[in-house]
Design a protein around this motif. Structure first.
Motif, PDB file in Angstrom:
ATOM      1  N   UNK A 179       4.286  -1.731   5.327  1.00  0.00           N
ATOM      2  CA  UNK A 179       3.225  -2.356   6.124  1.00  0.00           C
ATOM      3  C   UNK A 179       2.374  -3.305   5.292  1.00  0.00           C
ATOM      4  N   UNK A 180       2.382  -3.148   3.979  1.00  0.00           N
ATOM      5  CA  UNK A 180       1.597  -4.041   3.120  1.00  0.00           C
ATOM      6  C   UNK A 180       2.176  -5.455   3.101  1.00  0.00           C
ATOM      7  N   UNK A 181       3.477  -5.582   3.337  1.00  0.00           N
ATOM      8  CA  UNK A 181       4.127  -6.899   3.260  1.00  0.00           C
ATOM      9  C   UNK A 181       3.568  -7.875   4.300  1.00  0.00           C
ATOM     10  N   UNK A 182       3.565  -7.534   5.589  1.00  0.00           N
ATOM     11  CA  UNK A 182       2.981  -8.478   6.543  1.00  0.00           C
ATOM     12  C   UNK A 182       1.488  -8.692   6.307  1.00  0.00           C
ATOM     13  N   UNK A 183       0.788  -7.663   5.830  1.00  0.00           N
ATOM     14  CA  UNK A 183      -0.626  -7.833   5.519  1.00  0.00           C
ATOM     15  C   UNK A 183      -0.840  -8.891   4.453  1.00  0.00           C
ATOM     16  N   UNK A 240       0.597   2.958   8.557  1.00  0.00           N
ATOM     17  CA  UNK A 240       0.803   1.519   8.798  1.00  0.00           C
ATOM     18  C   UNK A 240      -0.506   0.752   8.637  1.00  0.00           C
ATOM     19  N   UNK A 241      -1.589   1.286   9.190  1.00  0.00           N
ATOM     20  CA  UNK A 241      -2.886   0.612   9.043  1.00  0.00           C
ATOM     21  C   UNK A 241      -3.341   0.586   7.588  1.00  0.00           C
ATOM     22  N   UNK A 242      -3.108   1.686   6.871  1.00  0.00           N
ATOM     23  CA  UNK A 242      -3.474   1.722   5.452  1.00  0.00           C
ATOM     24  C   UNK A 242      -2.667   0.695   4.661  1.00  0.00           C
ATOM     25  N   UNK A 243      -1.389   0.569   4.972  1.00  0.00           N
ATOM     26  CA  UNK A 243      -0.566  -0.421   4.287  1.00  0.00           C
ATOM     27  C   UNK A 243      -1.035  -1.842   4.552  1.00  0.00           C
ATOM     28  N   UNK A 261      -4.055  -2.769   5.406  1.00  0.00           N
ATOM     29  CA  UNK A 261      -5.338  -2.958   4.717  1.00  0.00           C
ATOM     30  C   UNK A 261      -5.153  -3.095   3.214  1.00  0.00           C
ATOM     31  N   UNK A 262      -4.305  -2.250   2.633  1.00  0.00           N
ATOM     32  CA  UNK A 262      -4.099  -2.294   1.179  1.00  0.00           C
ATOM     33  C   UNK A 262      -3.454  -3.611   0.748  1.00  0.00           C
ATOM     34  N   UNK A 263      -2.476  -4.064   1.510  1.00  0.00           N
ATOM     35  CA  UNK A 263      -1.836  -5.333   1.169  1.00  0.00           C
ATOM     36  C   UNK A 263      -2.760  -6.523   1.351  1.00  0.00           C
ATOM     37  N   UNK A 264      -3.585  -6.463   2.374  1.00  0.00           N
ATOM     38  CA  UNK A 264      -4.449  -7.595   2.704  1.00  0.00           C
ATOM     39  C   UNK A 264      -5.658  -7.715   1.802  1.00  0.00           C
TER      40      UNK A 264
END
Length: 191
Positions: free
Chosen positions: A105-109, A155-158, A160-163
């Motif tokens: 999920x961090x990738x799209x973020x 997914x939300x954490x990923x 947020x972490x990526x973004x």
């Protein structure tokens, strides 16, 4: 093997579209790379600001505190998520797979936030990212072993972490002089 190929295509297709959208060249029409290089070559170098003043400025201190809090929250949940989910009653494999969603999920973020940052501005994007991080913390702090809740929280954490790392880069570039960006950004990231 067929299933792995399908999953790869399902990720690669949207990722390609997002990459094209996010990395589109936004230079004014008619301005070439050579013209930009010539303009930059004739510009006078600015004097570097005093680093002590920069590090003791209210802006830097507020950013450092925010980065430390956000990094601690996201890293704490990321590191301890699989064992915490297993303690709630999930099997080890499901807990590990759910925790692994953070990285995916961090990738799209990471791909989307820079483009959105340029279009919307730093305040709405930062508030949105902090709201996403808060929602992920609320979901992951639930007492139940519900897989859908854990997947949504991961997914939300990923995202947020990526973004947040990309947002930090954008904010630091706007608030601090380009001549000291590397020092400021490196210091903030190391907190």
């Amino acid at each position: 093997m067929k299933r792995i190929l399908m999953v790869a295509l399902l990720w690669a297709g949207p990722a390609f579209v997002v990459a094209l959208f996010c990395f589109f060249d936004h230079r004014p029409a008619g301005q070439s790379k050579q013209q930009k290089a010539e303009r930059d070559a004739t510009a006078q170098p600015a004097a570097k600001p005093n680093m002590r003043r920069v590090f003791l400025s209210a802006t830097f201190i507020r950013m450092a505190i925010a980065v430390a809090i956000v990094t601690t929250a996201s890293a704490g949940f990321t590191i301890h998520l699989a064992p915490a989910l297993a303690d709630k009653g999930m099997s080890g494999g499901v807990a590990a797979a759910t925790a692994g969603l953070i990285g995916l999920a961090a990738i799209p973020g990471k791909l989307v936030v820079g483009s959105v940052f340029d279009r919307v501005g730093q305040v709405p994007v930062t508030l949105g990212l902090m709201a996403i991080l808060a929602m992920s913390c609320v979901l992951l702090a639930q007492d139940s072993a519900s897989v859908p809740i854990a997947v949504a929280g991961s997914a939300l954490l990923g995202i947020a972490a990526g973004s947040t790392n990309v947002a930090l880069t954008c904010i630091a570039a706007r608030l601090f002089d380009g001549a000291i960006f590397g020092v400021v950004y490196g210091t903030l990231v190391s907190l």
